[in-house]
Motif scaffolding. Structure first.
Motif, PDB file in Angstrom:
ATOM      1  N   THR A  85      69.723 -36.722   6.087  1.00 26.19           N
ATOM      2  CA  THR A  85      69.282 -38.048   5.429  1.00 26.19           C
ATOM      3  C   THR A  85      70.117 -38.615   6.206  1.00 26.19           C
ATOM      4  O   THR A  85      71.111 -39.407   5.922  1.00 26.19           O
ATOM      5  CB  THR A  85      69.205 -38.126   3.964  1.00 26.19           C
ATOM      6  OG1 THR A  85      68.642 -36.913   3.036  1.00 26.19           O
ATOM      7  CG2 THR A  85      68.133 -39.464   3.867  1.00 26.19           C
ATOM      8  N   ASP A  86      68.881 -39.860   6.638  1.00 20.86           N
ATOM      9  CA  ASP A  86      70.005 -40.772   7.672  1.00 20.86           C
ATOM     10  C   ASP A  86      70.293 -41.866   6.242  1.00 20.86           C
ATOM     11  O   ASP A  86      69.551 -42.387   5.491  1.00 20.86           O
ATOM     12  CB  ASP A  86      68.631 -41.172   8.548  1.00 20.86           C
ATOM     13  CG  ASP A  86      68.622 -40.389   9.812  1.00 20.86           C
ATOM     14  OD1 ASP A  86      68.888 -39.614   9.825  1.00 20.86           O
ATOM     15  OD2 ASP A  86      67.422 -40.575  10.470  1.00 20.86           O
ATOM     16  N   GLY A  87      71.761 -42.225   7.169  1.00 22.34           N
ATOM     17  CA  GLY A  87      71.800 -43.069   6.430  1.00 22.34           C
ATOM     18  C   GLY A  87      73.190 -42.803   5.071  1.00 22.34           C
ATOM     19  O   GLY A  87      73.939 -44.043   4.596  1.00 22.34           O
ATOM     20  N   VAL A  88      73.165 -41.068   5.864  1.00 18.89           N
ATOM     21  CA  VAL A  88      74.316 -41.156   4.345  1.00 18.89           C
ATOM     22  C   VAL A  88      75.610 -40.176   4.900  1.00 18.89           C
ATOM     23  O   VAL A  88      74.888 -39.353   5.766  1.00 18.89           O
ATOM     24  CB  VAL A  88      73.262 -39.446   3.308  1.00 18.89           C
ATOM     25  CG1 VAL A  88      74.513 -39.259   2.759  1.00 18.89           C
ATOM     26  CG2 VAL A  88      72.625 -40.281   2.660  1.00 18.89           C
ATOM     27  N   GLY A 131      86.309 -31.583  -1.315  1.00 19.21           N
ATOM     28  CA  GLY A 131      85.270 -32.300  -2.211  1.00 19.21           C
ATOM     29  C   GLY A 131      85.054 -34.455  -1.414  1.00 19.21           C
ATOM     30  O   GLY A 131      85.780 -33.985  -0.963  1.00 19.21           O
ATOM     31  N   THR A 132      83.928 -34.634  -1.813  1.00 14.42           N
ATOM     32  CA  THR A 132      83.366 -35.881  -1.448  1.00 14.42           C
ATOM     33  C   THR A 132      82.394 -36.123  -2.745  1.00 14.42           C
ATOM     34  O   THR A 132      81.778 -35.868  -3.274  1.00 14.42           O
ATOM     35  CB  THR A 132      82.761 -35.513  -0.039  1.00 14.42           C
ATOM     36  OG1 THR A 132      81.484 -35.066   0.251  1.00 14.42           O
ATOM     37  CG2 THR A 132      83.467 -35.411   0.839  1.00 14.42           C
ATOM     38  N   VAL A 133      82.030 -37.393  -2.683  1.00 11.79           N
ATOM     39  CA  VAL A 133      81.656 -38.754  -3.916  1.00 11.79           C
ATOM     40  C   VAL A 133      80.632 -39.546  -3.310  1.00 11.79           C
ATOM     41  O   VAL A 133      81.444 -40.174  -2.146  1.00 11.79           O
ATOM     42  CB  VAL A 133      82.633 -39.376  -4.804  1.00 11.79           C
ATOM     43  CG1 VAL A 133      81.025 -40.357  -5.399  1.00 11.79           C
ATOM     44  CG2 VAL A 133      82.988 -38.233  -6.119  1.00 11.79           C
ATOM     45  N   THR A 134      79.384 -39.853  -3.041  1.00 15.52           N
ATOM     46  CA  THR A 134      78.506 -40.310  -2.402  1.00 15.52           C
ATOM     47  C   THR A 134      78.149 -41.424  -3.273  1.00 15.52           C
ATOM     48  O   THR A 134      77.493 -40.734  -3.995  1.00 15.52           O
ATOM     49  CB  THR A 134      78.132 -39.626  -1.407  1.00 15.52           C
ATOM     50  OG1 THR A 134      79.010 -38.902  -0.819  1.00 15.52           O
ATOM     51  CG2 THR A 134      76.920 -40.659  -0.666  1.00 15.52           C
ATOM     52  N   VAL A 135      77.817 -42.466  -3.121  1.00 16.80           N
ATOM     53  CA  VAL A 135      76.889 -43.642  -4.437  1.00 16.80           C
ATOM     54  C   VAL A 135      76.225 -43.740  -3.206  1.00 16.80           C
ATOM     55  O   VAL A 135      76.219 -44.198  -1.952  1.00 16.80           O
ATOM     56  CB  VAL A 135      77.594 -45.125  -3.993  1.00 16.80           C
ATOM     57  CG1 VAL A 135      77.012 -45.812  -4.158  1.00 16.80           C
ATOM     58  CG2 VAL A 135      79.106 -44.421  -4.847  1.00 16.80           C
ATOM     59  N   ASN A 141      62.977 -49.815  -2.192  1.00 18.43           N
ATOM     60  CA  ASN A 141      62.353 -48.867  -1.478  1.00 18.43           C
ATOM     61  C   ASN A 141      62.855 -47.307  -2.354  1.00 18.43           C
ATOM     62  O   ASN A 141      62.484 -46.995  -2.270  1.00 18.43           O
ATOM     63  CB  ASN A 141      62.134 -48.836  -0.021  1.00 18.43           C
ATOM     64  CG  ASN A 141      61.610 -50.096   0.539  1.00 18.43           C
ATOM     65  OD1 ASN A 141      60.189 -50.226  -0.252  1.00 18.43           O
ATOM     66  ND2 ASN A 141      62.369 -50.650   1.582  1.00 18.43           N
ATOM     67  N   GLY A 142      64.624 -47.617  -3.594  1.00 15.37           N
ATOM     68  CA  GLY A 142      64.708 -46.789  -4.020  1.00 15.37           C
ATOM     69  C   GLY A 142      65.623 -46.503  -3.714  1.00 15.37           C
ATOM     70  O   GLY A 142      66.349 -47.573  -2.924  1.00 15.37           O
ATOM     71  N   LEU A 143      66.790 -45.484  -3.564  1.00 15.82           N
ATOM     72  CA  LEU A 143      67.703 -44.734  -3.263  1.00 15.82           C
ATOM     73  C   LEU A 143      67.569 -45.276  -1.876  1.00 15.82           C
ATOM     74  O   LEU A 143      66.957 -44.074  -0.694  1.00 15.82           O
ATOM     75  CB  LEU A 143      68.165 -43.265  -3.048  1.00 15.82           C
ATOM     76  CG  LEU A 143      68.469 -43.353  -4.969  1.00 15.82           C
ATOM     77  CD1 LEU A 143      69.160 -41.752  -5.037  1.00 15.82           C
ATOM     78  CD2 LEU A 143      69.222 -44.295  -5.073  1.00 15.82           C
ATOM     79  N   ARG A 144      68.857 -45.872  -0.468  1.00 16.59           N
ATOM     80  CA  ARG A 144      68.661 -45.612   0.538  1.00 16.59           C
ATOM     81  C   ARG A 144      69.453 -44.787   0.947  1.00 16.59           C
ATOM     82  O   ARG A 144      70.500 -44.250   0.355  1.00 16.59           O
ATOM     83  CB  ARG A 144      68.380 -47.058   1.334  1.00 16.59           C
ATOM     84  CG  ARG A 144      69.307 -48.147   0.224  1.00 16.59           C
ATOM     85  CD  ARG A 144      68.791 -49.421   0.850  1.00 16.59           C
ATOM     86  NE  ARG A 144      70.126 -50.991  -0.110  1.00 16.59           N
ATOM     87  CZ  ARG A 144      71.005 -51.210   0.333  1.00 16.59           C
ATOM     88  NH1 ARG A 144      71.545 -50.620   1.864  1.00 16.59           N
ATOM     89  NH2 ARG A 144      72.116 -51.902  -0.762  1.00 16.59           N
ATOM     90  N   SER A 145      70.608 -45.677   1.896  1.00 14.14           N
ATOM     91  CA  SER A 145      71.600 -45.282   2.769  1.00 14.14           C
ATOM     92  C   SER A 145      72.789 -45.166   2.035  1.00 14.14           C
ATOM     93  O   SER A 145      72.880 -45.290   0.498  1.00 14.14           O
ATOM     94  CB  SER A 145      72.395 -46.490   3.112  1.00 14.14           C
ATOM     95  OG  SER A 145      72.706 -47.298   3.360  1.00 14.14           O
ATOM     96  N   GLY A 146      74.026 -44.438   1.786  1.00 22.24           N
ATOM     97  CA  GLY A 146      75.095 -44.380   1.269  1.00 22.24           C
ATOM     98  C   GLY A 146      76.223 -44.125   1.673  1.00 22.24           C
ATOM     99  O   GLY A 146      76.648 -44.759   3.540  1.00 22.24           O
ATOM    100  N   THR A 147      77.522 -44.349   0.934  1.00 19.13           N
ATOM    101  CA  THR A 147      78.470 -44.779   1.168  1.00 19.13           C
ATOM    102  C   THR A 147      79.900 -43.916   0.322  1.00 19.13           C
ATOM    103  O   THR A 147      79.515 -43.297  -0.986  1.00 19.13           O
ATOM    104  CB  THR A 147      78.964 -46.232   0.913  1.00 19.13           C
ATOM    105  OG1 THR A 147      78.400 -47.289   1.512  1.00 19.13           O
ATOM    106  CG2 THR A 147      80.360 -46.941   1.149  1.00 19.13           C
TER     107      THR A 147
END
Length: 482
Positions: A85-88, A131-135, A141-147
């Protein structure tokens, strides 16, 4: 069984994968923890399909949110996010299992709930299976980009993000995130979190004794001091014993410097856990589900058990007399204690009837219904001023009148359960996953809460097709949280 059936059954039995998640939210009213990713005032639920194929990559996984409203959960309002997904950050890769673990909190303090996502099989650069963890950030607009949440000790372990839970462990008003790996270490990443990837300090917490693995993580306020307490369960092996392991638990009370490891509180073990106020006294109880039989774990039982530990001003009160020790042979518990039923395969606490007491949901994913093997069931036990009530319990299956669908062999209905108020009427909805519905596709069933508890009137069932996703193997609905 097909090979994938066996794989998922193994995951459910050990409690190590999100098919039997171990996340718990921070302390909340008796209606249950409520996430609001889009800030519309209604609770939302998040879940995963961690074994789903994404753009041709098997077991890459995705996460989804269904938004709540005045009539409950409505799949018309939903968001689906993968690593493509864009931004993830990153990209969807085979065996990443994005969504294997989930946790919710407002990590950046902007008023919207955010979603932390573990992908323990993800390759982070050259770190195979690191492994990874993403916020994933909430917004109007609900969930958007991640970090990405950086792994502080890449060489010390694999499977960063194997377990997740969120809470405010130091009471500074900023959400913290506890992260498990493939070892007996847990890392508490303190907030605030920012979209640029910065966080507060990191605290490493080890189990009180060397352990093979941490099975479950949870957070809540057992002593009502305004700081979240960290609860975890773990397994140790002992040589020369008939059974292969012992399951144990421990609570670390919150303090101004985070979880206080100087005075660990010994608890019963388990594969799942949840925290919430069952007796309405303001202190969170700890419910520990253990699906193991004695042949696999000395602390297990024939068909699984749930132990409830009372909260108090001094924290969890275990000793020799927990608030409740439940099997399907206990007074007031529906059914019968039979081998390998998986009683306690999931647990959740929330107030379904608005009486101010948290009710206890217990998944029994391997329950046979007549001659239909492993169809699964979910049990709801009422809360009361004295704790878990032994009257008025009810069982829900896919054969219950008004529940959509039909109970079929190896559906594993009850492999996950969540009590959370998404309609903001003061009654927690009862949401249940059947992770192996249609041979591993998975499905979610949602029952509305009412003054009499969950009702089947208006019950809804969701599958991948409800969210415009391909109907394929993926354990859709794993890791219910909200």
């Amino acid at each position: 069984m097909r090979k994938r059936t066996l794989l998922l059954a193994t995951a459910l039995t050990t409690g190590l994968l999100t098919a039997l998640p171990a996340t718990a939210a921070t302390a909340a009213p008796a209606t249950g923890p409520t996430a609001d990713f889009n800030g519309d005032g209604y609770g939302d639920i998040a879940f995963a399909a961690p074994y789903a194929k994404v753009d041709g990559r098997g077991m890459a996984g995705y996460v989804a949110v269904i938004h709540g409203g005045a009539t409950g959960l409505d799949p018309a309002g939903h968001t689906v996010v993968s690593q493509n997904t864009d931004g993830v950050p990153g990209d969807a890769g085979a065996d990443d299992t994005f969504g294997h673990a989930l946790a919710t909190a407002d990590f950046n303090g902007d008023g919207y709930t955010d979603l932390a996502v573990g992908a323990p099989g993800d390759r982070d650069g050259t770190d195979t299976d690191g492994g990874t963890v993403t916020v994933l950030w909430g917004s109007a607009n609900g969930l958007r980009s991640g970090t990405t949440v950086k792994d502080p000790a890449v060489s010390a372990h694999n499977s960063w993000g194997n377990l997740l839970t969120a809470g405010d462990f130091d009471g500074d008003g900023k959400a913290d995130l506890a992260v498990g790996t493939d070892t007996d270490d847990v890392y508490v990443v303190r907030g605030p979190f920012t979209p640029t990837g910065t966080t507060g300090a990191i605290q490493k917490i080890s189990t009180p004794e060397p352990a093979w693995i941490v099975d479950a993580l949870g957070a809540g306020d057992t002593d009502a001091d305004g700081r979240s307490d960290l609860v975890l369960t773990y397994r140790v092996f002992t040589s020369g014993e008939e059974a292969s392991s012992w399951s144990k638990g421990v609570a670390y009370l919150g303090s101004s410097t985070g979880p206080d490891t100087s005075a660990p509180r010994a608890l019963n073990g388990g594969t799942t856990l949840a925290l919430g106020d069952i007796d309405g006294d303001g202190y969170d109880e700890i419910a520990l589900g253990n699906v193991f039989g004695k042949g696999s774990d000395h602390t297990g039982s024939l068909g699984g058990k749930v132990v409830v530990i009372r909260g108090s001003e001094g924290g969890p009160v275990n000793g020799d007399a927990p608030m409740a020790q439940l099997t399907q042979d206990s007074e007031g518990v529906p059914g019968a204690d039979e081998a390998n039923d998986g009683f306690g395969g999931s647990v959740s606490i929330g107030d379904t009837n608005g009486d101010g007491y948290g009710d206890l949901a217990i998944g029994v994913p391997f329950e046979d219904l007549g001659t239909t093997e492993d169809a699964g069931a979910a049990i709801l036990m009422n809360g009361s001023a004295t704790g878990v009530s032994r009257t008025g319990a009810r069982t829900v299956t896919q054969n219950t009148a008004g529940v959509p669908g039909t109970a079929e062999a190896i559906d594993y209905f009850g492999s996950d359960a969540l009590l959370a108020d998404v309609s903001e009427d003061g009654h927690a909805e009862f949401t249940v996953t059947a992770t192996f519905e249609d041979e591993g596709i998975g499905a979610i069933t949602a029952l509305r809460g009412s003054s009499t508890g969950p009702v089947t009137d208006g019950a809804r069932t969701f599958g991948p097709g409800s969210l415009a996703q391909t109907r394929s193997y993926g354990a859709f609905g794993a890791g219910l949280t909200g």
